[in-house]
Enzyme design. Structure first.
Site, PDB file in Angstrom:
ATOM      1  N   GLY A 191       0.901  -1.139  -0.218  1.00  0.00           N
ATOM      2  CA  GLY A 191       0.110   0.048   0.208  1.00  0.00           C
ATOM      3  C   GLY A 191       0.816   1.152   0.068  1.00  0.00           C
ATOM      4  O   GLY A 191       2.024   1.186  -0.546  1.00  0.00           O
ATOM      5  N   SER A 192       0.207   2.079   0.462  1.00  0.00           N
ATOM      6  CA  SER A 192       0.893   3.556   0.492  1.00  0.00           C
ATOM      7  C   SER A 192       2.059   3.803   1.485  1.00  0.00           C
ATOM      8  O   SER A 192       2.093   2.984   2.451  1.00  0.00           O
ATOM      9  CB  SER A 192      -0.052   4.735   0.749  1.00  0.00           C
ATOM     10  OG  SER A 192      -0.607   4.806   2.029  1.00  0.00           O
ATOM     11  N   GLY A 204       1.845   2.210   5.195  1.00  0.00           N
ATOM     12  CA  GLY A 204       3.203   1.428   6.040  1.00  0.00           C
ATOM     13  C   GLY A 204       3.634   2.196   7.084  1.00  0.00           C
ATOM     14  O   GLY A 204       3.938   1.413   7.913  1.00  0.00           O
ATOM     15  N   GLU A 232       5.509  -3.273   1.078  1.00  0.00           N
ATOM     16  CA  GLU A 232       5.843  -2.980  -0.326  1.00  0.00           C
ATOM     17  C   GLU A 232       4.975  -1.625  -0.420  1.00  0.00           C
ATOM     18  O   GLU A 232       3.849  -1.772  -0.459  1.00  0.00           O
ATOM     19  CB  GLU A 232       5.329  -4.214  -1.071  1.00  0.00           C
ATOM     20  CG  GLU A 232       6.117  -4.090  -2.440  1.00  0.00           C
ATOM     21  CD  GLU A 232       5.152  -3.442  -3.614  1.00  0.00           C
ATOM     22  OE1 GLU A 232       5.322  -2.060  -3.494  1.00  0.00           O
ATOM     23  OE2 GLU A 232       4.438  -4.193  -4.448  1.00  0.00           O
TER      24      GLU A 232
END
Length: 469
Positions: A213-214, A218, A235
């Site tokens: 995600g963003s 994160g 990621e």
């Protein structure tokens, strides 16, 4: 864990036409605690099961997902706006499972170490236990392969949270896993809101959290896990650069760079967002890229067969337009096929036509912040040294690419690029044979294949003494 107890609903607004596509309820505290209890109960038997048994179920899971290709593709198209004819991700999901099945026996085998006459030393990759996997919306079916298949193959059990933009994908995936013969509690999907997900992580109930995600998302996951010793794999976003050297084959490179910029309406963590072109070929490159951009038609993703549909939300489209207009005010030049702009305006506020932006520099926000939209930003450079310096001048480091006929020089330049994956004469591609992940703000850890399996386990060391002297 202090979880919510009341019924709460959320809705999916389709970017296609602004309608409410689906409404779902977030799991309440009782449902969440029951799911965790089922996962814990299922773990011992799943971890003891043979690798062959687990892989057989996961291969059937891939086939069951392919059997649901039509409803999955329809859900992708309506929930995120990708053209229906491009929306079937099930072949990639199934291929991830197939490649994993080939790699797992060797990757998860006992690792021998030097031994003596009566002492055998070896290490065994063992499953940690309970995983929480959190998925982004932009490739909502394919990314199940990274977030679910690897942990399950290694012997972990998974609670899966999808983005609230794509909840139907999670429901179909859980249905497919049951149809594949997956045991109760081994893979469960839950619609969790962000606060409950963070409270769950902070409780320390999970052995690992896998997140795609963003950057902001994160950070929240990482902060929630602080002090719990939970393994966190992130990621995150990208601001991925490409460099076109003076000797590049433009005829071959330009269509691929356009695809890297505009595919999925530019909504990929490894989309090409910064294009550095040697000054000697800059004008020829831009002319070719503008001509190629004209082929990337925009349209209704269900009723037509365009190259791109809307971006995921109207507010995302506003952000893309705002960053582009800010760059133009600072001196950048817009090169947009007029037909595309007119068509986008007629379709709705979530539609952004592909375009080229020249005259950009790193003083502009559009060259520093993740855009996640179909805008190809081109900056002229004096040569290799300036290109590498600008490529590395970023808070992100997911992937990067270089285009040149000189392979030896190209690989040497890739050695200097700060990114988790680097390409020569290719871009915007998550190779299923290679580890995948980034550095800097692009994340922690690696997924995919052998790397994903290793990170889903821990090495347990065995010292076996057969005779006591």
């Amino acid at each position: 864990m202090n979880l919510h107890s009341g019924a709460r609903t959320f809705s999916v607004t389709s970017p296609v036409n602004g309608s409410i596509y689906a409404t779902r309820s977030y799991a309440d505290g009782a449902a969440i605690e029951a799911a965790v209890a089922r996962a814990r109960a299922a773990l011992p038997a799943w971890r003891r099961s043979s690798l062959a048994e687990r892989l057989a179920i996961l291969l059937r899971f891939g086939e069951e997902m392919k059997a649901r290709a039509a409803p999955l593709a329809e859900a992708v198209a309506w929930q995120i706006g990708r053209p229906l004819w491009q929306a079937d991700e099930t072949p990639r999901l199934a291929l991830i499972g197939e490649l994993l099945a080939g790699a797992a026996p060797e990757t998860l085998a006992d690792m021998p170490f030097p031994s003596d006459d009566n002492i055998r030393r070896y290490a065994k990759p063992v499953a940690g236990g309970l995983h929480l996997s959190i998925c982004a919306w932009n490739y909502p079916t394919a990314m199940l392969g990274y977030l679910v298949t690897s942990p399950l193959a290694a012997g972990n059990v998974v609670i899966f949270k999808h983005s609230p933009q794509t909840p139907l994908i999670a429901e179909l995936a859980e249905e497919a896993f049951r149809a594949a013969g997956g045991p109760e509690g081994v893979f469960q999907s839950l619609h969790l809101d962000h606060p409950d997900a963070e409270r769950l992580i902070a409780s320390g109930v999970f052995n690992a959290v896998n997140f795609i995600g963003s950057v902001n998302g994160g950070r929240r996951v990482h902060a929630a896990a602080a002090g719990t010793f939970t393994q966190v794999q992130l990621e995150l976003g990208g601001k991925d650069p490409t460099y076109v050297r003076s000797d590049a084959d433009l005829e071959a490179a330009v269509p691929l760079i356009a695809e890297g910029s505009y595919s999925n309406a530019g909504q990929s963590c490894c989309s090409v967002e910064r294009i550095y072109v040697d000054r000697s070929i800059h004008d020829r490159f831009v002319e070719a890229l503008v001509a190629e951009t004209a082929k990337w038609t925009i349209g209704h993703p269900i009723g037509e067969k365009p190259m791109v549909g809307p971006v995921v939300r109207a507010v995302a489209a506003d952000t893309i337009r705002g960053l582009t207009e800010s760059a133009v005010r600072a001196g950048a030049r817009r090169l947009m096929p007029r037909d595309g702009a007119l068509k986008a305006a007629s379709l709705g506020t979530a539609y952004v036509a592909p375009e080229v932006l020249t005259g950009v520099d790193h003083g502009m926000q559009i060259m520093r912040d993740e855009l996640f939209g179909p805008v190809a930003c081109v900056q002229a450079v004096a040569g290799d040294d300036e290109a590498i310096r600008l490529m590395n001048d970023s808070d992100y480091g997911l992937s990067a690419s270089i285009w040149t006929r000189d392979v030896e020089r190209g690989v040497a330049l890739l050695d200097e690029v700060e990114a988790g994956t680097v390409y020569l004469n290719r871009c915007d591609h998550a190779d299923l044979y290679l580890p995948w992940g980034g550095i800097k703000n692009s994340g922690l850890g690696r997924t995919n294949g052998r790397a994903g399996l290793i990170e889903a386990t821990a090495a347990k060391a065995y010292h076996v003494r057969s005779v006591i002297a």
